[in-house]
Design an enzyme around this catalytic site. Sequence first.
Site, short mmCIF file in Angstrom:
data_model
loop_
_atom_site.label_atom_id
_atom_site.label_comp_id
_atom_site.label_asym_id
_atom_site.label_seq_id
_atom_site.Cartn_x
_atom_site.Cartn_y
_atom_site.Cartn_z
N ARG A 67 54.22 -1.78 60.07
CA ARG A 67 53.51 -1.52 61.45
C ARG A 67 54.06 -0.26 61.93
NH1 ARG A 67 53.66 -6.88 60.34
NH2 ARG A 67 55.58 -7.13 61.18
N GLU A 104 68.82 -13.67 56.60
CA GLU A 104 69.13 -14.91 56.79
C GLU A 104 69.82 -15.72 55.51
OE1 GLU A 104 66.50 -17.24 58.71
OE2 GLU A 104 67.52 -18.87 59.32
P1 AMP Z 1 64.61 -7.56 62.44
O1 AMP Z 1 65.49 -6.90 61.43
O2 AMP Z 1 65.23 -9.03 62.38
O3 AMP Z 1 64.96 -7.01 63.50
O4 AMP Z 1 63.11 -7.72 62.03
C1 AMP Z 1 62.27 -6.85 62.56
C2 AMP Z 1 61.13 -6.50 61.38
O5 AMP Z 1 60.57 -7.76 61.15
C3 AMP Z 1 60.18 -5.43 62.03
O6 AMP Z 1 59.80 -4.74 61.10
C4 AMP Z 1 58.84 -6.61 62.59
O7 AMP Z 1 57.67 -6.19 62.28
C5 AMP Z 1 59.24 -7.89 61.73
N1 AMP Z 1 59.47 -9.31 62.76
C6 AMP Z 1 60.22 -9.88 62.81
N2 AMP Z 1 60.12 -10.97 63.58
C7 AMP Z 1 58.83 -10.80 64.09
C8 AMP Z 1 57.87 -11.51 64.84
N3 AMP Z 1 58.31 -12.55 65.35
N4 AMP Z 1 56.62 -11.09 65.04
C9 AMP Z 1 56.31 -9.77 64.22
N5 AMP Z 1 56.77 -9.27 63.72
C10 AMP Z 1 58.35 -9.60 63.43
#
Ligand code: AMP
Length: 184
Positions: A67, A104
């Site tokens: 995205r 995780e």
């Molecule tokens: P993180 O590495 O945990 O910060 O996760 C970020 C990535 O996961 C991004 O590329 C987001 O598009 C996706 N992502 C994580 N949680 C969500 C959520 N609740 N809704 C949409 N996309 C998410």
Amino acid sequence: MSLLNSKEKEYLLSKIRDVKDFPKPGIVFKDITTLLKDKDAFNFLIEHLYNYYKDRDIDYVAGIESRGFIFGAALANRLKVSFTPIRKKGKLPYTTISEKYALEYGFDEVEIHIDAFEGEKSNPNVLLIDDLIATGGTAKASIDLINKAGAKCSDACFIINLTFLEGTKNLDKNCEIYSVLEIV
Ligand code: AMP
């Protein structure tokens, strides 16, 4: 550098759809396809980001799969700068460099082409963009990757920040962070 007022933030937030229990139970997925579908909201967001970043001396926008590609490519074109994709392991065809990060359970890896930032300018300024920051693992690895690839990740932008997960806390302190919408 102009910021959104609360009405403008509410307007954009109202265009994002919450999908409960996707991709697994307990997750509320922030679906940005509803924002993209609304041409006025999508244009409003890109114009806002353009005004925010136009004087920041950005040379490249780097978008995180998948995205981040949508917002990143639109913004790069508006800023008249280059775009480079940061992809999950095994997707880029040419020689890559990579960065691992913890999930995780287990690990994931992001990659960039080795010559992604080769050009007229040495150590160019890069704006990293993604739709959402949760724990910050993907963004941290991506910032580290950009810096490893011979550029400077001067800025990172997230359309949505799930602030309760404190994802921006572990990001490179030399990188200016901007979250358009914060969910507390
Ligand atoms: P993180 O590495 O945990 O910060 O996760 C970020 C990535 O996961 C991004 O590329 C987001 O598009 C996706 N992502 C994580 N949680 C969500 C959520 N609740 N809704 C949409 N996309 C998410």
